[in-house]
Enzyme design. Structure first.
Site, PDB file in Angstrom:
ATOM      1  N   LYS A 115     -16.302  18.432 -13.678  1.00  0.00           N
ATOM      2  CA  LYS A 115     -16.958  19.745 -13.709  1.00  0.00           C
ATOM      3  C   LYS A 115     -17.216  20.213 -15.131  1.00  0.00           C
ATOM      4  CE  LYS A 115     -16.386  21.210  -9.106  1.00  0.00           C
ATOM      5  NZ  LYS A 115     -16.137  22.193  -8.095  1.00  0.00           N
ATOM      6  N   LYS A 197     -19.769  10.427  -3.602  1.00  0.00           N
ATOM      7  CA  LYS A 197     -19.458  11.168  -2.374  1.00  0.00           C
ATOM      8  C   LYS A 197     -20.554  12.184  -2.040  1.00  0.00           C
ATOM      9  CE  LYS A 197     -16.927  15.328  -3.595  1.00  0.00           C
ATOM     10  NZ  LYS A 197     -15.998  16.332  -3.181  1.00  0.00           N
ATOM     11  N   LYS A 200     -21.826  19.130  -1.820  1.00  0.00           N
ATOM     12  CA  LYS A 200     -22.736  20.262  -1.652  1.00  0.00           C
ATOM     13  C   LYS A 200     -23.440  20.630  -2.946  1.00  0.00           C
ATOM     14  CE  LYS A 200     -18.767  23.143  -0.284  1.00  0.00           C
ATOM     15  NZ  LYS A 200     -17.939  23.482  -1.446  1.00  0.00           N
TER      16      LYS A 200
HETATM   17  P1  ATP Z   1     -18.555  20.290  -4.739  1.00  0.00           P
HETATM   18  O1  ATP Z   1     -19.226  18.974  -4.702  1.00  0.00           O
HETATM   19  O2  ATP Z   1     -19.484  21.450  -4.912  1.00  0.00           O
HETATM   20  O3  ATP Z   1     -17.365  20.347  -5.644  1.00  0.00           O
HETATM   21  P2  ATP Z   1     -17.522  19.564  -2.201  1.00  0.00           P
HETATM   22  O4  ATP Z   1     -18.654  19.220  -1.299  1.00  0.00           O
HETATM   23  O5  ATP Z   1     -16.733  18.457  -2.749  1.00  0.00           O
HETATM   24  O6  ATP Z   1     -17.998  20.559  -3.308  1.00  0.00           O
HETATM   25  P3  ATP Z   1     -15.217  21.180  -1.580  1.00  0.00           P
HETATM   26  O7  ATP Z   1     -15.281  22.634  -1.351  1.00  0.00           O
HETATM   27  O8  ATP Z   1     -14.666  20.723  -2.880  1.00  0.00           O
HETATM   28  O9  ATP Z   1     -16.614  20.532  -1.348  1.00  0.00           O
HETATM   29  O10 ATP Z   1     -14.411  20.492  -0.419  1.00  0.00           O
HETATM   30  C1  ATP Z   1     -14.022  21.083   0.787  1.00  0.00           C
HETATM   31  C2  ATP Z   1     -13.292  20.044   1.600  1.00  0.00           C
HETATM   32  O11 ATP Z   1     -14.192  19.049   2.052  1.00  0.00           O
HETATM   33  C3  ATP Z   1     -12.187  19.314   0.847  1.00  0.00           C
HETATM   34  O12 ATP Z   1     -11.058  19.115   1.688  1.00  0.00           O
HETATM   35  C4  ATP Z   1     -12.814  18.020   0.493  1.00  0.00           C
HETATM   36  O13 ATP Z   1     -11.860  16.994   0.335  1.00  0.00           O
HETATM   37  C5  ATP Z   1     -13.707  17.755   1.691  1.00  0.00           C
HETATM   38  N1  ATP Z   1     -14.855  16.952   1.331  1.00  0.00           N
HETATM   39  C6  ATP Z   1     -15.810  17.282   0.425  1.00  0.00           C
HETATM   40  N2  ATP Z   1     -16.749  16.320   0.345  1.00  0.00           N
HETATM   41  C7  ATP Z   1     -16.379  15.351   1.222  1.00  0.00           C
HETATM   42  C8  ATP Z   1     -16.933  14.088   1.604  1.00  0.00           C
HETATM   43  N3  ATP Z   1     -18.055  13.636   1.078  1.00  0.00           N
HETATM   44  N4  ATP Z   1     -16.288  13.359   2.539  1.00  0.00           N
HETATM   45  C9  ATP Z   1     -15.152  13.810   3.097  1.00  0.00           C
HETATM   46  N5  ATP Z   1     -14.566  14.977   2.779  1.00  0.00           N
HETATM   47  C10 ATP Z   1     -15.161  15.758   1.864  1.00  0.00           C
END
Ligand code: ATP
Ligand code: LTN
Length: 334
Positions: A115, A197, A200
């Site tokens: 980040k 991965k 969002k």
């Molecule tokens: P960002 O990419 O904006 O940091 P993010 O999509 O990783 O956000 P988070 O809010 O950090 O989302 O994650 C919320 C939950 O979703 C966490 O428990 C995280 O481990 C899970 N998660 C996020 N992305 C994935 C993914 N691609 N596959 C499985 N679990 C996920």
């Protein structure tokens, strides 16, 4: 925290639109676990401000996320669904835990490094101490288990280290939490780059399926998913694109990867991608309908926010009082 059941804590940030990765990796497991544990599911809006947010947008997203928790099947009568910012204990405990966390530990956090690279113009202290706030979230409710996607394991590890350090000095104050990683969907990858991965905050919207995407968009994104030229539907490291689609299909249908490989033996990628798209749509459609319905019921959502915020605040105070006493803060005179 109060009954015989073990305690579960988890949270999600109210930034960006939730993806299928968030749903399959986190939210879906939350629902499965919600009968077995006493659950706290927080919309962690305090974490969101580690990167700059538009206030109106943040407020809207936080409310949508809370509504989505309920739409996904979490019963707010049985699960404590609340906003992190409504319980000041999170910030209080985070400050205390900051004094029990080493900079060396924080320097190793990969999410911080990622980040910081992405927001080079705003590498603030909150971004750096983010894992300590996360530790406070978990330890405040004496959580036994924390369901997260694989990307959060490092933060769980530091939470355990901080708790053990604190307990080592003051006796058994905190429960040491265990991570819970679901068997399927623990890491859904980007449809455009299966080495990365699904996220969002991805700049390429075709890499992620958003929970609010309409059926045509879902099907189109699946059809365009990056695969390979092997023309063989197999579950193996050498074919990360196909493996990811199999993971998505399995998580949506409940089938195993072996069953899926057998089902699509000898069939083309086009046909398989279509089936994946349809499986995703069949999961998203009822979720979207429930979300729409709940969103209209302002009074109901408000009542959930009020009641659960109070409940969370009460539970948080119990731990905080214990912590204050242990570290030597003067007792409050009533
Ligand atoms: P960002 O990419 O904006 O940091 P993010 O999509 O990783 O956000 P988070 O809010 O950090 O989302 O994650 C919320 C939950 O979703 C966490 O428990 C995280 O481990 C899970 N998660 C996020 N992305 C994935 C993914 N691609 N596959 C499985 N679990 C996920
Ligand atoms: N850091 C997590 C969100 C989060 C969380 C938590 C998850 C904040 N506090 C406590 C589990 C438990 C993330 O970025 N996904």
């Amino acid at each position: 925290m109060s009954g015989d059941k073990k305690v579960l804590f988890s949270g999600m940030q109210a930034t960006g639109s939730l993806t299928l990765g968030n749903y399959l990796g986190a939210l879906k497991n939350w629902v499965t676990l919600s009968d077995e544990y006493e659950c706290f599911y927080s919309v962690v809006d305090m974490h969101s401000i580690t990167v700059r947010q538009d206030p109106a947008e943040l407020r809207k997203r936080a409310r949508n996320l809370l509504t989505l928790y309920i739409a996904a099947g979490l019963d707010p009568e049985k699960n404590c669904i609340y906003y992190q910012s409504h319980v000041s204990g999170h910030a209080e405990l985070a400050w205390i835990l900051n004094c029990f966390t080493y900079m060396g530990e924080l320097n190793r956090m990969t999410q911080f490094k990622d980040k910081a690279a992405k927001h080079a113009d705003n590498i603030n202290a909150g971004l750096y101490t983010y894992p300590v706030l996360m530790a406070a979230d978990i330890l405040l409710y004496q959580a036994d288990v924390v369901p997260v996607g694989k990307d959060q394991l490092q933060h769980l590890e530091i939470t355990r280290d901080i708790a053990q350090r604190f307990n080592g000095i003051y006796g058994d104050v905190f429960t040491i939490p265990e991570p819970y990683i679901g068997k399927v969907g623990a890491k859904i990858m980007s449809l455009q780059n299966p080495e990365k991965k699904m996220s969002k905050s991805d700049e390429n919207p075709n890499g992620s399926i958003y929970l609010m995407d309409d059926p045509d968009t879902v099907i189109r994104k699946c059809k365009r998913a990056v695969t390979d030229s092997e023309a063989n539907i197999a579950y193996r490291d050498e074919q990360p694109g196909i493996r990811n689609l199999i993971d998505i299909y399995c998580a949506c249908t409940g089938k195993t990867s072996d069953e899926t490989v057998r089902e699509f033996e000898g069939r083309g990628y086009g046909e398989f991608k279509m089936a994946v798209g349809e499986a995703v749509v069949s999961v998203l459609k009822p979720l979207q309908a429930r979300f729409e319905e709940l969103s209209k019921d302002k009074g109901y959502i408000d009542s959930v926010i009020r009641a659960n915020g109070e409940k969370a605040g009460y539970c948080a105070m119990k731990t905080l009082r214990k912590v204050h006493k242990k570290i030597g803060f003067p007792e409050r005179i009533r």
